[in-house]
Every structure is written in C-alpha cells, then in structure tokens.
Design a protein around this motif. Structure first.
Motif, PDB file in Angstrom:
ATOM      1  N   HIS A   2       0.835  -1.204   0.000  1.00 46.10           N
ATOM      2  CA  HIS A   2       0.000   0.000   0.000  1.00 46.10           C
ATOM      3  C   HIS A   2       0.871   1.255   0.000  1.00 46.10           C
ATOM      4  CE1 HIS A   2      -3.312   2.625   1.754  1.00 46.10           C
ATOM      5  NE2 HIS A   2      -3.684   2.310   0.527  1.00 46.10           N
ATOM      6  N   ARG A   3       1.961   1.247   0.783  1.00 43.30           N
ATOM      7  CA  ARG A   3       2.895   2.389   0.795  1.00 43.30           C
ATOM      8  C   ARG A   3       3.493   2.596  -0.583  1.00 43.30           C
ATOM      9  NH1 ARG A   3       4.821   0.871   6.338  1.00 43.30           N
ATOM     10  NH2 ARG A   3       6.298  -0.510   5.324  1.00 43.30           N
ATOM     11  N   ARG A   4       3.916   1.498  -1.208  1.00 41.44           N
ATOM     12  CA  ARG A   4       4.529   1.578  -2.532  1.00 41.44           C
ATOM     13  C   ARG A   4       3.540   2.155  -3.552  1.00 41.44           C
ATOM     14  NH1 ARG A   4       6.007  -3.679  -3.589  1.00 41.44           N
ATOM     15  NH2 ARG A   4       7.671  -3.429  -2.099  1.00 41.44           N
ATOM     16  N   LEU A   5       2.283   1.689  -3.496  1.00 40.71           N
ATOM     17  CA  LEU A   5       1.266   2.202  -4.415  1.00 40.71           C
ATOM     18  C   LEU A   5       0.991   3.687  -4.178  1.00 40.71           C
ATOM     19  CD1 LEU A   5      -1.426  -0.606  -4.691  1.00 40.71           C
ATOM     20  CD2 LEU A   5      -0.105   0.423  -6.542  1.00 40.71           C
ATOM     21  N   MET A   6       0.923   4.082  -2.911  1.00 43.83           N
ATOM     22  CA  MET A   6       0.675   5.479  -2.594  1.00 43.83           C
ATOM     23  C   MET A   6       1.817   6.357  -3.105  1.00 43.83           C
ATOM     24  SD  MET A   6       0.388   7.526   0.968  1.00 43.83           S
ATOM     25  CE  MET A   6       2.145   7.735   0.924  1.00 43.83           C
ATOM     26  N   LEU A   7       3.055   5.936  -2.852  1.00 46.36           N
ATOM     27  CA  LEU A   7       4.210   6.713  -3.304  1.00 46.36           C
ATOM     28  C   LEU A   7       4.286   6.761  -4.824  1.00 46.36           C
ATOM     29  CD1 LEU A   7       6.866   5.546  -0.701  1.00 46.36           C
ATOM     30  CD2 LEU A   7       5.752   7.781  -0.848  1.00 46.36           C
ATOM     31  N   ARG A   8       3.937   5.662  -5.456  1.00 47.69           N
ATOM     32  CA  ARG A   8       3.935   5.627  -6.919  1.00 47.69           C
ATOM     33  C   ARG A   8       2.906   6.613  -7.471  1.00 47.69           C
ATOM     34  NH1 ARG A   8       3.966  -0.185  -9.610  1.00 47.69           N
ATOM     35  NH2 ARG A   8       6.156   0.112 -10.074  1.00 47.69           N
ATOM     36  N   GLY A   9       1.730   6.677  -6.836  1.00 52.64           N
ATOM     37  CA  GLY A   9       0.702   7.638  -7.247  1.00 52.64           C
ATOM     38  C   GLY A   9       1.162   9.074  -7.077  1.00 52.64           C
ATOM     39  N   GLU A  10       1.842   9.354  -5.968  1.00 55.41           N
ATOM     40  CA  GLU A  10       2.373  10.699  -5.753  1.00 55.41           C
ATOM     41  C   GLU A  10       3.409  11.039  -6.803  1.00 55.41           C
ATOM     42  OE1 GLU A  10       3.788  11.776  -1.881  1.00 55.41           O
ATOM     43  OE2 GLU A  10       2.017  10.968  -0.895  1.00 55.41           O
ATOM     44  N   LEU A  11       4.263  10.081  -7.125  1.00 60.24           N
ATOM     45  CA  LEU A  11       5.293  10.302  -8.135  1.00 60.24           C
ATOM     46  C   LEU A  11       4.668  10.598  -9.492  1.00 60.24           C
ATOM     47  CD1 LEU A  11       8.310  10.359  -8.669  1.00 60.24           C
ATOM     48  CD2 LEU A  11       8.206   7.928  -9.147  1.00 60.24           C
ATOM     49  N   VAL A  12       3.624   9.872  -9.852  1.00 64.66           N
ATOM     50  CA  VAL A  12       2.920  10.124 -11.113  1.00 64.66           C
ATOM     51  C   VAL A  12       2.384  11.554 -11.128  1.00 64.66           C
ATOM     52  CG1 VAL A  12       0.831   9.547 -12.418  1.00 64.66           C
ATOM     53  CG2 VAL A  12       2.339   7.724 -11.619  1.00 64.66           C
ATOM     54  N   HIS A  13       1.764  11.960 -10.025  1.00 65.16           N
ATOM     55  CA  HIS A  13       1.217  13.327  -9.936  1.00 65.16           C
ATOM     56  C   HIS A  13       2.321  14.365 -10.102  1.00 65.16           C
ATOM     57  CE1 HIS A  13      -0.986  16.810  -8.558  1.00 65.16           C
ATOM     58  NE2 HIS A  13      -0.063  16.993  -7.628  1.00 65.16           N
ATOM     59  N   HIS A  14       3.447  14.198  -9.398  1.00 62.38           N
ATOM     60  CA  HIS A  14       4.543  15.174  -9.473  1.00 62.38           C
ATOM     61  C   HIS A  14       5.179  15.176 -10.861  1.00 62.38           C
ATOM     62  CE1 HIS A  14       4.247  16.412  -5.359  1.00 62.38           C
ATOM     63  NE2 HIS A  14       4.362  15.179  -4.927  1.00 62.38           N
ATOM     64  N   ASN A  15       5.285  14.019 -11.478  1.00 64.14           N
ATOM     65  CA  ASN A  15       5.847  13.973 -12.830  1.00 64.14           C
ATOM     66  C   ASN A  15       4.941  14.695 -13.831  1.00 64.14           C
ATOM     67  OD1 ASN A  15       8.289  12.762 -12.352  1.00 64.14           O
ATOM     68  ND2 ASN A  15       7.523  10.692 -12.680  1.00 64.14           N
ATOM     69  N   LYS A  16       3.627  14.582 -13.665  1.00 68.22           N
ATOM     70  CA  LYS A  16       2.699  15.308 -14.536  1.00 68.22           C
ATOM     71  C   LYS A  16       2.851  16.813 -14.341  1.00 68.22           C
ATOM     72  CE  LYS A  16      -0.831  11.749 -15.060  1.00 68.22           C
ATOM     73  NZ  LYS A  16      -2.218  11.355 -14.753  1.00 68.22           N
ATOM     74  N   THR A  17       3.010  17.232 -13.090  1.00 66.79           N
ATOM     75  CA  THR A  17       3.204  18.650 -12.796  1.00 66.79           C
ATOM     76  C   THR A  17       4.516  19.144 -13.406  1.00 66.79           C
ATOM     77  OG1 THR A  17       1.981  18.394 -10.731  1.00 66.79           O
ATOM     78  CG2 THR A  17       3.340  20.358 -10.937  1.00 66.79           C
ATOM     79  N   LEU A  18       5.575  18.347 -13.273  1.00 62.87           N
ATOM     80  CA  LEU A  18       6.868  18.698 -13.845  1.00 62.87           C
ATOM     81  C   LEU A  18       6.773  18.780 -15.366  1.00 62.87           C
ATOM     82  CD1 LEU A  18       9.923  19.172 -13.556  1.00 62.87           C
ATOM     83  CD2 LEU A  18      10.219  16.694 -13.632  1.00 62.87           C
ATOM     84  N   SER A  19       6.095  17.823 -15.973  1.00 65.05           N
ATOM     85  CA  SER A  19       5.922  17.808 -17.418  1.00 65.05           C
ATOM     86  C   SER A  19       5.175  19.049 -17.896  1.00 65.05           C
ATOM     87  CB  SER A  19       5.173  16.544 -17.827  1.00 65.05           C
ATOM     88  OG  SER A  19       4.963  16.523 -19.209  1.00 65.05           O
ATOM     89  N   ALA A  20       4.132  19.435 -17.183  1.00 66.94           N
ATOM     90  CA  ALA A  20       3.373  20.639 -17.550  1.00 66.94           C
ATOM     91  C   ALA A  20       4.237  21.891 -17.419  1.00 66.94           C
ATOM     92  CB  ALA A  20       2.132  20.765 -16.674  1.00 66.94           C
ATOM     93  N   ALA A  21       5.046  21.969 -16.366  1.00 65.17           N
ATOM     94  CA  ALA A  21       5.926  23.123 -16.179  1.00 65.17           C
ATOM     95  C   ALA A  21       6.973  23.176 -17.291  1.00 65.17           C
ATOM     96  CB  ALA A  21       6.606  23.055 -14.812  1.00 65.17           C
ATOM     97  N   ALA A  22       7.492  22.013 -17.676  1.00 61.53           N
ATOM     98  CA  ALA A  22       8.471  21.960 -18.761  1.00 61.53           C
ATOM     99  C   ALA A  22       7.820  22.427 -20.062  1.00 61.53           C
ATOM    100  CB  ALA A  22       9.026  20.547 -18.903  1.00 61.53           C
ATOM    101  N   ARG A  23       6.612  21.963 -20.328  1.00 60.82           N
ATOM    102  CA  ARG A  23       5.893  22.365 -21.543  1.00 60.82           C
ATOM    103  C   ARG A  23       5.680  23.879 -21.548  1.00 60.82           C
ATOM    104  NH1 ARG A  23       1.590  19.526 -20.884  1.00 60.82           N
ATOM    105  NH2 ARG A  23       0.423  21.217 -19.950  1.00 60.82           N
TER     106      ARG A  23
END
Length: 121
Positions: free
Chosen positions: A65-86
């Motif tokens: 459950h911890r791994r899934l939660m952290l993976r979800g957070e990472l996906v969210h932050h990567n999307k935010t980073l991708s949008a900022a890069a764009r």
C-alpha cells in the motif's frame, strides 16, 4: 477606522479570507508584527500536526500500500513537472528526453540516463 497617509482616518470594510489566503498573507508578511508572528506560529504548528498524522498513517500501511501510494504521488509530481516543462518551451519528445536526461545528471552527479543504466545493468 484606519489612518491614511495624510493623518486622516477612513473607515474600511471587513472581508472574509479563505484559509489559504490567510496562509499566503501570513507567510509573506513582516514577522516583526505580532499578528503575523502569531499566524506564522499557528501555521507552523498545524503543518507539524499534519506531518505527524501523515507519518502515523503511513507507518500503519502495508508495504504494498505504501509503494502504491508513493507511486501515485510520483505520477502526480511527474505530470506537474511535465506541464511546467511544456510551459517553459519543452515541446517535442526529443526536447523532453533532453530535459529528463539533465534531471538525471543533476541527481546522479553528472551521469546521463544511459550511464546510469550501464552502471545498474
């Protein structure tokens, strides 16, 4: 009533602020003013209280459950980073790959993604 620059006094109306608006005002205010200092202390205590609650909840989770939660957070932050890069002009896939590679170089002491894959196999 508030005093204005000429020494005169003028009535101003009250306004209702959201919690977030209060936070932004307090965090960017002059801490030598007692109301700002008290607000900063309040928000620091509330932040710490939330952190402790999050730590307790995180510790009670299963490893999966911890791994899934952290993976979800990472996906969210990567999307935010991708949008900022764009927004900063990183548009094509090649541009984004170069952007990502520079991120790896910053995290891994100058090693590119290819170098990291070679080392880690």
């Amino acid at each position: 009533m508030v005093e204005i620059g000429s020494g005169a006094r003028r009535e101003i109306g009250d306004c209702r602020l959201s919690r977030y608006a209060c936070y932004l005002i307090v965090q960017n205010g002059d801490p030598s003013k007692p109301v700002i200092a008290n607000g900063q202390t309040y928000f620091a205590m509330q932040t710490r209280r939330q952190e402790l609650g999050d730590e307790k909840a995180f510790a009670s989770m299963s490893e999966n459950h911890r791994r899934l939660m952290l993976r979800g957070e990472l996906v969210h932050h990567n999307k935010t980073l991708s949008a900022a890069a764009r927004d900063a002009g990183v548009v094509t896939g090649v541009d984004y790959a170069i952007f990502q590679d520079h991120g790896y170089r910053g995290l891994y002491g100058g090693l590119s993604a290819k170098d990291i894959h070679a080392i880690k196999g």
